[in-house]
Design a protein around this motif. Sequence first.
Motif, mmCIF file in Angstrom:
data_model
loop_
_atom_site.group_PDB
_atom_site.id
_atom_site.type_symbol
_atom_site.label_atom_id
_atom_site.label_comp_id
_atom_site.label_asym_id
_atom_site.label_seq_id
_atom_site.Cartn_x
_atom_site.Cartn_y
_atom_site.Cartn_z
ATOM 1 N N VAL A 61 48.286 45.060 27.035
ATOM 2 C CA VAL A 61 47.031 44.879 28.259
ATOM 3 C C VAL A 61 46.848 43.357 28.627
ATOM 4 O O VAL A 61 46.884 42.606 27.805
ATOM 5 C CB VAL A 61 45.952 45.501 27.244
ATOM 6 C CG1 VAL A 61 44.608 45.083 28.283
ATOM 7 C CG2 VAL A 61 46.028 46.745 26.692
ATOM 8 N N GLN A 62 46.670 43.433 30.105
ATOM 9 C CA GLN A 62 46.242 42.247 30.442
ATOM 10 C C GLN A 62 45.063 42.252 31.256
ATOM 11 O O GLN A 62 44.886 43.038 32.029
ATOM 12 C CB GLN A 62 47.584 41.593 31.269
ATOM 13 C CG GLN A 62 48.657 41.004 30.630
ATOM 14 C CD GLN A 62 49.681 40.219 31.290
ATOM 15 O OE1 GLN A 62 49.904 40.826 32.511
ATOM 16 N NE2 GLN A 62 50.131 39.377 30.966
ATOM 17 N N LEU A 63 44.139 41.432 31.161
ATOM 18 C CA LEU A 63 43.043 41.291 31.984
ATOM 19 C C LEU A 63 42.905 40.059 32.771
ATOM 20 O O LEU A 63 42.896 39.033 32.086
ATOM 21 C CB LEU A 63 41.775 41.556 31.179
ATOM 22 C CG LEU A 63 41.823 42.544 29.957
ATOM 23 C CD1 LEU A 63 40.470 42.762 29.297
ATOM 24 C CD2 LEU A 63 41.491 44.069 31.044
ATOM 25 N N SER A 95 45.578 45.695 33.633
ATOM 26 C CA SER A 95 46.989 46.276 33.588
ATOM 27 C C SER A 95 47.019 46.881 32.103
ATOM 28 O O SER A 95 47.032 45.940 31.277
ATOM 29 C CB SER A 95 48.077 45.565 34.002
ATOM 30 O OG SER A 95 48.160 44.383 33.216
ATOM 31 N N GLY A 96 47.777 47.913 32.091
ATOM 32 C CA GLY A 96 48.219 48.570 30.606
ATOM 33 C C GLY A 96 47.157 49.053 30.035
ATOM 34 O O GLY A 96 47.151 49.226 28.591
ATOM 35 N N TYR A 97 45.917 49.140 30.478
ATOM 36 C CA TYR A 97 44.579 49.690 30.120
ATOM 37 C C TYR A 97 44.265 50.817 30.737
ATOM 38 O O TYR A 97 44.006 50.915 31.915
ATOM 39 C CB TYR A 97 43.484 48.705 29.850
ATOM 40 C CG TYR A 97 42.339 49.268 29.014
ATOM 41 C CD1 TYR A 97 41.089 49.632 29.899
ATOM 42 C CD2 TYR A 97 42.429 49.245 27.800
ATOM 43 C CE1 TYR A 97 40.139 49.910 29.104
ATOM 44 C CE2 TYR A 97 41.241 49.893 26.923
ATOM 45 C CZ TYR A 97 40.042 50.258 27.805
ATOM 46 O OH TYR A 97 39.064 50.509 26.981
ATOM 47 N N THR A 98 43.945 52.138 30.003
ATOM 48 C CA THR A 98 43.673 53.385 30.704
ATOM 49 C C THR A 98 42.208 53.287 31.139
ATOM 50 O O THR A 98 41.403 53.149 30.341
ATOM 51 C CB THR A 98 44.031 54.606 29.793
ATOM 52 O OG1 THR A 98 45.443 54.641 29.750
ATOM 53 C CG2 THR A 98 43.442 55.820 30.482
ATOM 54 N N PHE A 99 41.905 53.552 32.454
ATOM 55 C CA PHE A 99 40.495 53.439 32.934
ATOM 56 C C PHE A 99 39.910 54.734 33.135
ATOM 57 O O PHE A 99 39.172 55.037 34.146
ATOM 58 C CB PHE A 99 40.604 52.912 34.332
ATOM 59 C CG PHE A 99 40.068 51.393 34.497
ATOM 60 C CD1 PHE A 99 40.846 50.307 34.156
ATOM 61 C CD2 PHE A 99 38.994 50.775 34.853
ATOM 62 C CE1 PHE A 99 40.616 49.325 34.018
ATOM 63 C CE2 PHE A 99 38.577 49.704 35.098
ATOM 64 C CZ PHE A 99 39.388 48.755 34.423
ATOM 65 N N CYS A 117 36.370 51.661 27.683
ATOM 66 C CA CYS A 117 35.119 50.935 27.465
ATOM 67 C C CYS A 117 35.408 49.357 27.764
ATOM 68 O O CYS A 117 36.372 48.864 27.037
ATOM 69 C CB CYS A 117 34.690 51.088 25.955
ATOM 70 S SG CYS A 117 33.305 50.314 25.172
ATOM 71 N N MET A 118 34.698 49.054 28.499
ATOM 72 C CA MET A 118 34.822 47.546 29.030
ATOM 73 C C MET A 118 33.631 46.923 29.136
ATOM 74 O O MET A 118 32.577 47.580 29.472
ATOM 75 C CB MET A 118 35.901 47.506 30.368
ATOM 76 C CG MET A 118 37.019 48.434 30.163
ATOM 77 S SD MET A 118 38.077 48.107 31.753
ATOM 78 C CE MET A 118 38.509 46.232 31.725
ATOM 79 N N GLY A 119 33.572 45.469 29.251
ATOM 80 C CA GLY A 119 32.633 44.919 29.286
ATOM 81 C C GLY A 119 32.693 43.331 29.856
ATOM 82 O O GLY A 119 33.850 42.959 29.845
ATOM 83 N N ASN A 143 38.667 53.280 39.012
ATOM 84 C CA ASN A 143 39.590 53.699 38.272
ATOM 85 C C ASN A 143 40.781 53.568 39.113
ATOM 86 O O ASN A 143 41.781 53.047 38.591
ATOM 87 C CB ASN A 143 39.330 55.101 37.929
ATOM 88 C CG ASN A 143 38.339 55.221 36.887
ATOM 89 O OD1 ASN A 143 37.735 54.189 36.360
ATOM 90 N ND2 ASN A 143 37.788 56.536 36.680
ATOM 91 N N ALA A 144 40.663 53.819 40.303
ATOM 92 C CA ALA A 144 41.980 53.900 41.308
ATOM 93 C C ALA A 144 42.587 52.468 41.363
ATOM 94 O O ALA A 144 43.960 52.407 41.500
ATOM 95 C CB ALA A 144 41.814 54.232 42.601
#
Length: 133
Positions: free
Chosen positions: A2-4, A25-29, A34-36, A80-81
């Motif tokens: 996962v990269q942010l 990237s690498g994280y399912t949206f 859960c993101m913050g 999400n897209a």
Amino acid sequence: QVQLVESGGGSVQAGGSLRLSCEASGYTFSNGACMGWFRQAPGKEREGVATIYTGGRFLTTYYTYYADDVKGRFTISQDNAKSTLYLQMNSLKPEDTAMYYCAAGCRVGYGGSWSRGDEYNYWGQGTQVTVSS
């Protein structure tokens, strides 16, 4: 992996607006994502700013959480897209000056605390926001 990657920070005058973005990237949206956003000002502890959690019966309901001092001024959202998290910041104040970090992988859906940084698994490098009076 996962990269942010955050972007959108800058310098504005009080009352102005900025929109922060966090490309993941690498994280399912979806489905329990859960993101913050967190921030840390010099000499202060890191604090939670806002979180968005995708839950509900069909995992299509967005739950949002905000720190009291940003309610009504900041809005968290996600695309999400584009695999991108946003933080729209309006009516900025000098006390909003801080490094802003994107984080992912919290456990709000399992009874976790949205504002505890140690409950997030992934972090970006941060983007600086400076608000002048």
